[in-house]
Enzyme design. Sequence first.
Site, PDB file in Angstrom:
ATOM      1  N   GLU A  36       0.872  -1.169   0.000  1.00  0.00           N
ATOM      2  CA  GLU A  36       0.000   0.000   0.000  1.00  0.00           C
ATOM      3  C   GLU A  36       0.915   1.227   0.000  1.00  0.00           C
ATOM      4  OE1 GLU A  36      -2.665   0.116   3.349  1.00  0.00           O
ATOM      5  OE2 GLU A  36      -3.523   2.028   2.698  1.00  0.00           O
ATOM      6  N   ARG A 261       4.901 -13.219   9.650  1.00  0.00           N
ATOM      7  CA  ARG A 261       5.602 -11.948   9.487  1.00  0.00           C
ATOM      8  C   ARG A 261       7.033 -12.050   9.959  1.00  0.00           C
ATOM      9  NH1 ARG A 261       3.391  -6.613   9.464  1.00  0.00           N
ATOM     10  NH2 ARG A 261       1.428  -6.976   8.465  1.00  0.00           N
ATOM     11  N   LYS A 271       4.060   0.543   9.703  1.00  0.00           N
ATOM     12  CA  LYS A 271       4.203   1.826   9.022  1.00  0.00           C
ATOM     13  C   LYS A 271       3.623   2.961   9.849  1.00  0.00           C
ATOM     14  CE  LYS A 271       2.922   0.057   5.067  1.00  0.00           C
ATOM     15  NZ  LYS A 271       2.397  -0.122   3.714  1.00  0.00           N
TER      16      LYS A 271
HETATM   17  P1  ATP Z   1       2.610  -2.570   8.175  1.00  0.00           P
HETATM   18  O1  ATP Z   1       1.727  -3.402   9.060  1.00  0.00           O
HETATM   19  O2  ATP Z   1       4.047  -2.623   8.539  1.00  0.00           O
HETATM   20  O3  ATP Z   1       2.127  -1.195   7.992  1.00  0.00           O
HETATM   21  P2  ATP Z   1       1.352  -3.595   5.901  1.00  0.00           P
HETATM   22  O4  ATP Z   1       1.104  -5.059   5.928  1.00  0.00           O
HETATM   23  O5  ATP Z   1       0.212  -2.708   6.181  1.00  0.00           O
HETATM   24  O6  ATP Z   1       2.595  -3.287   6.797  1.00  0.00           O
HETATM   25  P3  ATP Z   1       1.491  -3.437   3.096  1.00  0.00           P
HETATM   26  O7  ATP Z   1       1.985  -2.333   2.254  1.00  0.00           O
HETATM   27  O8  ATP Z   1       0.033  -3.734   3.079  1.00  0.00           O
HETATM   28  O9  ATP Z   1       1.975  -3.132   4.551  1.00  0.00           O
HETATM   29  O10 ATP Z   1       2.326  -4.750   2.853  1.00  0.00           O
HETATM   30  C1  ATP Z   1       2.671  -5.243   1.591  1.00  0.00           C
HETATM   31  C2  ATP Z   1       2.986  -6.703   1.726  1.00  0.00           C
HETATM   32  O11 ATP Z   1       4.079  -6.890   2.623  1.00  0.00           O
HETATM   33  C3  ATP Z   1       1.826  -7.487   2.300  1.00  0.00           C
HETATM   34  O12 ATP Z   1       1.652  -8.653   1.510  1.00  0.00           O
HETATM   35  C4  ATP Z   1       2.248  -7.811   3.689  1.00  0.00           C
HETATM   36  O13 ATP Z   1       1.718  -9.041   4.093  1.00  0.00           O
HETATM   37  C5  ATP Z   1       3.768  -7.865   3.563  1.00  0.00           C
HETATM   38  N1  ATP Z   1       4.397  -7.555   4.839  1.00  0.00           N
HETATM   39  C6  ATP Z   1       4.228  -6.449   5.593  1.00  0.00           C
HETATM   40  N2  ATP Z   1       4.928  -6.521   6.730  1.00  0.00           N
HETATM   41  C7  ATP Z   1       5.595  -7.705   6.702  1.00  0.00           C
HETATM   42  C8  ATP Z   1       6.481  -8.375   7.590  1.00  0.00           C
HETATM   43  N3  ATP Z   1       6.845  -7.814   8.743  1.00  0.00           N
HETATM   44  N4  ATP Z   1       6.963  -9.579   7.214  1.00  0.00           N
HETATM   45  C9  ATP Z   1       6.602 -10.139   6.056  1.00  0.00           C
HETATM   46  N5  ATP Z   1       5.766  -9.563   5.176  1.00  0.00           N
HETATM   47  C10 ATP Z   1       5.253  -8.359   5.482  1.00  0.00           C
HETATM   48 MG    MG Z   2      -1.612  -3.331   4.937  1.00  0.00          MG
END
Ligand code: ATP
Ligand code: MG
Length: 565
Positions: A36, A261, A271
């Site tokens: 995102e 994760r 984020k």
């Molecule tokens: P955050 O919770 O850190 O804000 P998010 O999941 O909202 O992260 P996205 O931009 O939606 O951020 O994530 C893009 C991809 O990265 C998604 O498929 C998510 O599952 C993966 N992802 C995010 N954080 C991790 C992590 N700590 N380990 C592995 N994959 C991750």
């Molecule tokens: Mg997300």
Amino acid sequence: MSSDSASTPTNFIRNIIIKDLETGKHDEIVTRFPPEPNGHLHIGHAKSICLNFGVAAEFGGRTNLRFDDTNPLKENEDFMLAIMEDVRWLGFEWDGLFHASDYFQQLYEFALHLIKTGKAYVEELSAEEIRAHRGTLTEPGRNSPYRDRPVDENLDLFKRMKAGEFEDGTLALRAKIDMASPNINMRDPVVYRIRNASHHRTGDEWHIYPMYDWAHGISDAIEGITHSLCTLEFEDHRPLYDWFLENIPAPSYPRQIEFSRGNLDYTVMSKRRLRELVEEKRVSGWDDPRMPTLAGLRRRGFTPEAIRAFWTEMGISKADSIISMGVLENAVRNDLNVRAPRTMAVLNPLKVVLTNFPEGETVWLDAPVHPQNDDMGTREVALTREIWIERDDFMEDPPRKFFRLKPGGEVRLRNAFIVQCDEVIKDDQGEVVELHCKFDPDTRSGMPGASRKVKGTIHWVSAVHGVPVEVRLCDRLFTTPNPLGDKEQDYREFLNPHSLDVIEDVIVEPAVAAGVAGDFYQFERTGYFCHDNVDSRPGRPVLNRIVTLRDSWARIEKELAQKKS
Ligand code: ATP
Ligand code: MG
């Protein structure tokens, strides 16, 4: 892409893929990385990137980069560009570049299909009322009074929502699934909400925006994604992911598979928190070298090779864990140890005068660029009558096992001679300001006394040729392994006040001062350093410490553990 895959240990996702190829379920593997664009990527995202791109590449497949840009209020173009830069820096190139917003029209048409088949309705309850109707883990939800609205009315209202006739939050489109489902995600989830907001790609064209679950699976299906790899928190959403695809004329049926994760200690990774740190100016920006963002790690000098090797080594599973920061730092050490040119730098200088060295002269000594790798060649190191050594490498009244310089003692100057300390010069306060030493010319490399052994070797830099630079010693951003802790605790209270120590006049060899952004070195005996790519200016280089040579935190933690027991 490099072939890290040669050493890829297997994991359950890889095994599923191998099977799907063997049974002919798929001829080609297609994955996607779906960020995102509401912030910068962090080290956890790198795990997902390495997995998605790595596994497709290994089996000759394709990987798309798809921006999940369904929330116009939080997303923007700058974040998109930064994410693209980060993915490329990590060493991956996408096959297709897409945006969920590319599919807004198709998503809308699929929603019309749901309505026409009696599987979606326009809700008039407020968000709060919807929540109150939803029930709990132990109690079923209650049907909305608008659930049985006739299809024609739903179609009419939904089209008018799209046309912008209603205020934000007044109406929503909900899937008609099962308010009594034990899985709360299946209790008539919202599919569209009204947002009279401008989108960074579609402008003012849309007044309704799809929810993540609706947009995500359908985008996967449109792109022909075979394996939709996501983190464990989406496990409970999988029935919904499947339900949506089963209830529209889906172009394909991707399989969602969840993995755990990647988490690290001594930092925060969501984020939202990272954004807070930036907005509250607790760090200098998303690329502050102490941040766990890829931009920060890059600026700090962490290499993409080390990050890829780290995630490969950590593997993929469904088990949640928090990895010690020391493990990541070790991956960086392992990579830099092999590649970083060696050089000498004095962090805290003390002047030494070699009293038997001719005044005004420079002797150029050959030193290896890397002691274990002759292919890296040699460099010339300038020796002059006045040199700098590390203040810590001299003690006037040392304990028994101090093998560095002391009054009357001998030490080897790395890449040069053995010297003996004859005289200690002090100022009025009794502070040592200068040492007078004699060098033994016979102990230089190639001379008969070259192999003469003394217990200590110290690094040094010529006081004439050495150049002062600014050095930033980066350390962990937090003082505690889990700064988020329980819900009561404010992670800000655990920010490490010593996470960034600036040293103004570190003396380096001239070639280091002349280096450019991104160049990295091992400062012998001190650590790995690289040119800061933001604050360095011509004539005023700034270097960041990437990591120390050894894991000093491991020692501190061991001592703490011993104290406790
Ligand atoms: P955050 O919770 O850190 O804000 P998010 O999941 O909202 O992260 P996205 O931009 O939606 O951020 O994530 C893009 C991809 O990265 C998604 O498929 C998510 O599952 C993966 N992802 C995010 N954080 C991790 C992590 N700590 N380990 C592995 N994959 C991750
Ligand atoms: Mg997300």
